[in-house]
Design a protein around this motif. Structure first.
Motif, PDB file in Angstrom:
ATOM      1  N   PHE A  44       0.844  -1.201   0.000  1.00 40.65           N
ATOM      2  CA  PHE A  44       0.000   0.000   0.000  1.00 40.65           C
ATOM      3  C   PHE A  44       0.876   1.246   0.000  1.00 40.65           C
ATOM      4  O   PHE A  44       0.613   2.214  -0.728  1.00 40.65           O
ATOM      5  CB  PHE A  44      -0.913  -0.006   1.218  1.00 40.65           C
ATOM      6  CG  PHE A  44      -1.774   1.226   1.320  1.00 40.65           C
ATOM      7  CD1 PHE A  44      -2.976   1.308   0.625  1.00 40.65           C
ATOM      8  CD2 PHE A  44      -1.388   2.305   2.108  1.00 40.65           C
ATOM      9  CE1 PHE A  44      -3.768   2.438   0.701  1.00 40.65           C
ATOM     10  CE2 PHE A  44      -2.168   3.445   2.188  1.00 40.65           C
ATOM     11  CZ  PHE A  44      -3.365   3.512   1.488  1.00 40.65           C
ATOM     12  N   ASP A  45       1.937   1.237   0.803  1.00 43.49           N
ATOM     13  CA  ASP A  45       2.842   2.381   0.875  1.00 43.49           C
ATOM     14  C   ASP A  45       3.563   2.596  -0.453  1.00 43.49           C
ATOM     15  O   ASP A  45       3.749   3.727  -0.900  1.00 43.49           O
ATOM     16  CB  ASP A  45       3.862   2.165   1.999  1.00 43.49           C
ATOM     17  CG  ASP A  45       4.858   3.310   2.107  1.00 43.49           C
ATOM     18  OD1 ASP A  45       4.417   4.472   2.198  1.00 43.49           O
ATOM     19  OD2 ASP A  45       6.069   3.043   2.101  1.00 43.49           O
ATOM     20  N   VAL A  46       3.952   1.502  -1.103  1.00 46.38           N
ATOM     21  CA  VAL A  46       4.711   1.613  -2.350  1.00 46.38           C
ATOM     22  C   VAL A  46       3.829   2.040  -3.514  1.00 46.38           C
ATOM     23  O   VAL A  46       4.199   2.910  -4.313  1.00 46.38           O
ATOM     24  CB  VAL A  46       5.390   0.258  -2.679  1.00 46.38           C
ATOM     25  CG1 VAL A  46       6.021   0.296  -4.062  1.00 46.38           C
ATOM     26  CG2 VAL A  46       6.428  -0.075  -1.626  1.00 46.38           C
ATOM     27  N   VAL A  47       2.642   1.457  -3.616  1.00 46.26           N
ATOM     28  CA  VAL A  47       1.814   1.640  -4.801  1.00 46.26           C
ATOM     29  C   VAL A  47       0.909   2.862  -4.698  1.00 46.26           C
ATOM     30  O   VAL A  47       0.747   3.610  -5.669  1.00 46.26           O
ATOM     31  CB  VAL A  47       0.974   0.372  -5.061  1.00 46.26           C
ATOM     32  CG1 VAL A  47       0.037   0.577  -6.243  1.00 46.26           C
ATOM     33  CG2 VAL A  47       1.889  -0.815  -5.319  1.00 46.26           C
ATOM     34  N   TYR A  48       0.334   3.105  -3.515  1.00 47.70           N
ATOM     35  CA  TYR A  48      -0.733   4.094  -3.421  1.00 47.70           C
ATOM     36  C   TYR A  48      -0.330   5.401  -2.732  1.00 47.70           C
ATOM     37  O   TYR A  48      -1.125   6.332  -2.677  1.00 47.70           O
ATOM     38  CB  TYR A  48      -1.930   3.496  -2.678  1.00 47.70           C
ATOM     39  CG  TYR A  48      -2.558   2.343  -3.410  1.00 47.70           C
ATOM     40  CD1 TYR A  48      -3.235   2.541  -4.615  1.00 47.70           C
ATOM     41  CD2 TYR A  48      -2.464   1.045  -2.921  1.00 47.70           C
ATOM     42  CE1 TYR A  48      -3.803   1.481  -5.299  1.00 47.70           C
ATOM     43  CE2 TYR A  48      -3.037  -0.023  -3.595  1.00 47.70           C
ATOM     44  CZ  TYR A  48      -3.708   0.206  -4.783  1.00 47.70           C
ATOM     45  OH  TYR A  48      -4.262  -0.841  -5.467  1.00 47.70           O
ATOM     46  N   THR A  49       0.858   5.477  -2.183  1.00 48.25           N
ATOM     47  CA  THR A  49       1.302   6.734  -1.580  1.00 48.25           C
ATOM     48  C   THR A  49       2.318   7.408  -2.489  1.00 48.25           C
ATOM     49  O   THR A  49       2.833   6.799  -3.436  1.00 48.25           O
ATOM     50  CB  THR A  49       1.916   6.499  -0.193  1.00 48.25           C
ATOM     51  OG1 THR A  49       3.066   5.646  -0.309  1.00 48.25           O
ATOM     52  CG2 THR A  49       0.901   5.858   0.737  1.00 48.25           C
ATOM     53  N   SER A  50       2.626   8.668  -2.194  1.00 43.92           N
ATOM     54  CA  SER A  50       3.518   9.450  -3.057  1.00 43.92           C
ATOM     55  C   SER A  50       4.929   8.875  -3.045  1.00 43.92           C
ATOM     56  O   SER A  50       5.421   8.402  -2.017  1.00 43.92           O
ATOM     57  CB  SER A  50       3.560  10.906  -2.583  1.00 43.92           C
ATOM     58  OG  SER A  50       4.507  11.645  -3.338  1.00 43.92           O
ATOM     59  N   SER A  51       5.560   8.897  -4.207  1.00 51.47           N
ATOM     60  CA  SER A  51       6.949   8.431  -4.316  1.00 51.47           C
ATOM     61  C   SER A  51       7.937   9.572  -4.115  1.00 51.47           C
ATOM     62  O   SER A  51       9.126   9.411  -4.354  1.00 51.47           O
ATOM     63  CB  SER A  51       7.183   7.780  -5.688  1.00 51.47           C
ATOM     64  OG  SER A  51       6.911   8.718  -6.722  1.00 51.47           O
ATOM     65  N   TRP A  52       7.438  10.731  -3.661  1.00 53.99           N
ATOM     66  CA  TRP A  52       8.287  11.902  -3.442  1.00 53.99           C
ATOM     67  C   TRP A  52       8.270  12.290  -1.967  1.00 53.99           C
ATOM     68  O   TRP A  52       7.236  12.215  -1.300  1.00 53.99           O
ATOM     69  CB  TRP A  52       7.829  13.093  -4.277  1.00 53.99           C
ATOM     70  CG  TRP A  52       7.949  12.864  -5.752  1.00 53.99           C
ATOM     71  CD1 TRP A  52       6.998  12.390  -6.592  1.00 53.99           C
ATOM     72  CD2 TRP A  52       9.112  13.100  -6.547  1.00 53.99           C
ATOM     73  NE1 TRP A  52       7.469  12.296  -7.859  1.00 53.99           N
ATOM     74  CE2 TRP A  52       8.777  12.732  -7.876  1.00 53.99           C
ATOM     75  CE3 TRP A  52      10.391  13.575  -6.295  1.00 53.99           C
ATOM     76  CZ2 TRP A  52       9.677  12.838  -8.924  1.00 53.99           C
ATOM     77  CZ3 TRP A  52      11.291  13.682  -7.329  1.00 53.99           C
ATOM     78  CH2 TRP A  52      10.943  13.316  -8.629  1.00 53.99           C
ATOM     79  N   ASN A 174      11.016  -3.687 -12.917  1.00 51.10           N
ATOM     80  CA  ASN A 174      10.360  -4.847 -12.302  1.00 51.10           C
ATOM     81  C   ASN A 174       9.536  -5.584 -13.355  1.00 51.10           C
ATOM     82  O   ASN A 174       8.653  -5.010 -13.980  1.00 51.10           O
ATOM     83  CB  ASN A 174       9.462  -4.393 -11.143  1.00 51.10           C
ATOM     84  CG  ASN A 174       9.153  -5.532 -10.195  1.00 51.10           C
ATOM     85  OD1 ASN A 174       9.143  -6.699 -10.575  1.00 51.10           O
ATOM     86  ND2 ASN A 174       8.910  -5.196  -8.939  1.00 51.10           N
ATOM     87  N   PHE A 175       9.840  -6.858 -13.543  1.00 50.73           N
ATOM     88  CA  PHE A 175       9.159  -7.652 -14.561  1.00 50.73           C
ATOM     89  C   PHE A 175       7.840  -8.231 -14.056  1.00 50.73           C
ATOM     90  O   PHE A 175       7.118  -8.887 -14.809  1.00 50.73           O
ATOM     91  CB  PHE A 175      10.069  -8.794 -15.043  1.00 50.73           C
ATOM     92  CG  PHE A 175      10.661  -9.610 -13.933  1.00 50.73           C
ATOM     93  CD1 PHE A 175       9.973 -10.683 -13.381  1.00 50.73           C
ATOM     94  CD2 PHE A 175      11.918  -9.301 -13.429  1.00 50.73           C
ATOM     95  CE1 PHE A 175      10.513 -11.429 -12.369  1.00 50.73           C
ATOM     96  CE2 PHE A 175      12.465 -10.048 -12.398  1.00 50.73           C
ATOM     97  CZ  PHE A 175      11.770 -11.116 -11.870  1.00 50.73           C
ATOM     98  N   ILE A 176       7.510  -8.009 -12.765  1.00 54.16           N
ATOM     99  CA  ILE A 176       6.234  -8.472 -12.201  1.00 54.16           C
ATOM    100  C   ILE A 176       5.339  -7.259 -11.986  1.00 54.16           C
ATOM    101  O   ILE A 176       5.686  -6.374 -11.211  1.00 54.16           O
ATOM    102  CB  ILE A 176       6.447  -9.209 -10.873  1.00 54.16           C
ATOM    103  CG1 ILE A 176       7.327 -10.446 -11.073  1.00 54.16           C
ATOM    104  CG2 ILE A 176       5.095  -9.624 -10.264  1.00 54.16           C
ATOM    105  CD1 ILE A 176       7.600 -11.220  -9.805  1.00 54.16           C
ATOM    106  N   PRO A 177       4.194  -7.169 -12.663  1.00 53.82           N
ATOM    107  CA  PRO A 177       3.281  -6.031 -12.463  1.00 53.82           C
ATOM    108  C   PRO A 177       2.840  -5.935 -11.004  1.00 53.82           C
ATOM    109  O   PRO A 177       2.660  -6.950 -10.333  1.00 53.82           O
ATOM    110  CB  PRO A 177       2.096  -6.361 -13.375  1.00 53.82           C
ATOM    111  CG  PRO A 177       2.625  -7.354 -14.358  1.00 53.82           C
ATOM    112  CD  PRO A 177       3.683  -8.129 -13.651  1.00 53.82           C
ATOM    113  N   TYR A 178       2.672  -4.710 -10.517  1.00 53.09           N
ATOM    114  CA  TYR A 178       2.375  -4.504  -9.101  1.00 53.09           C
ATOM    115  C   TYR A 178       1.038  -5.116  -8.680  1.00 53.09           C
ATOM    116  O   TYR A 178       0.836  -5.486  -7.520  1.00 53.09           O
ATOM    117  CB  TYR A 178       2.386  -3.019  -8.769  1.00 53.09           C
ATOM    118  CG  TYR A 178       1.221  -2.247  -9.334  1.00 53.09           C
ATOM    119  CD1 TYR A 178       0.012  -2.147  -8.642  1.00 53.09           C
ATOM    120  CD2 TYR A 178       1.316  -1.601 -10.570  1.00 53.09           C
ATOM    121  CE1 TYR A 178      -1.057  -1.450  -9.165  1.00 53.09           C
ATOM    122  CE2 TYR A 178       0.249  -0.907 -11.099  1.00 53.09           C
ATOM    123  CZ  TYR A 178      -0.937  -0.828 -10.384  1.00 53.09           C
ATOM    124  OH  TYR A 178      -1.995  -0.136 -10.914  1.00 53.09           O
TER     125      TYR A 178
END
Length: 253
Positions: A44-52, A174-178
């Protein structure tokens, strides 16, 4: 104490068909449930929160607005980098637990099996064959392996490319979709919750279905241990009860 560690959650490790205590299995599923929950929070932190990462002290009002009238600020932001040593170690531990429970010898090295057996010691055991549980844990081990690859795509890609001698997988992307690990985490949480809370083993049901379809050739040990004498006694009791009720009706008539 020696017998406790020797037998673990097994009825008798020397039996031709191995049976394990279903009560301890459910306790263990509840203990291991924290692993997919933690992985879910990570994803959840990686995909749905800001990457900045933005430092609020560096935000400067530009005294300008966008087309919607929002104030535009100039900021200094840092691109987040993700590293997963804790997640990877936890996933490898979960993989060890899945594999350790499959066999009598390795089960003795599982901390959760020892702990769950100890916690279940005062509850009457419910004996279930190991084979369906082994199939369920194989599904769990497969899902965990895919999650390990998702969190460490570059390491696996470098290893596979060096082994194959060509560029099979990208070492920078990453070769595996999130969406694959996100959905798998929910599947793991659901399966383990059903096992721990309701005592419903989805993997065992799938195993039974595959046996019924003759895809897997396994005996139904529960069917082989049916107490036919007890069934006959219950049937005779029902007949006697029905005859008694009919006799009472005849007397009233």
């Amino acid at each position: 104490m020696f017998e406790f560690f020797k037998n673990a959650w097994f009825r008798d490790p020397n039996e031709p068909v191995t049976y394990i205590n279903e009560v301890a299995v459910r306790i263990r599923a509840g203990i291991l449930l924290f692993i997919p929950l933690y992985m879910g929070l990570t994803l959840f932190d990686v995909v749905y929160t800001s990457s900045w990462i933005v430092d609020g002290n560096t935000a400067v009002d530009t005294y300008d607005t966008d087309w919607d009238g929002h104030i535009i600020y100039a900021v200094e932001a840092i691109k987040r980098t993700y590293d997963y040593p804790v997640q990877t170690a936890l996933l490898f531990y979960g993989l060890f637990e899945m594999l350790a429970g499959m066999f009598v010898f390795t089960s003795r090295f599982s901390p959760t099996i020892i702990l769950s057996t100890y916690l279940a010691r005062k509850t009457p055991p419910v004996w279930k064959p190991l084979v369906p549980k082994r199939f369920a844990w194989t599904i769990g081990a497969t899902l965990i392996t895919i999650c390990i690859l998702f969190f460490n795509p570059d390491t696996f890609a470098v290893w596979l490319n060096n082994l194959w001698g060509s560029q099979l997988l990208s070492e920078t992307e990453n070769f595996i979709p999130y969406w694959i690990p996100i959905n798998m985490v929910w599947v793991c949480i659901g399966f383990m919750w059903l096992e721990a809370i309701l005592g419903y083993c989805v993997g065992c049901k799938v195993h039974a279905l595959l046996v019924k379809m003759r895809i897997l050739k396994e005996e139904c040990h529960d069917c082989n241990n049916i107490d036919w004498d007890e069934i006959a006694r219950k049937h005779q009791a029902k007949l006697a009860q029905a005859e008694s009720a009919q006799a009472e009706l005849n007397k009233k008539d």
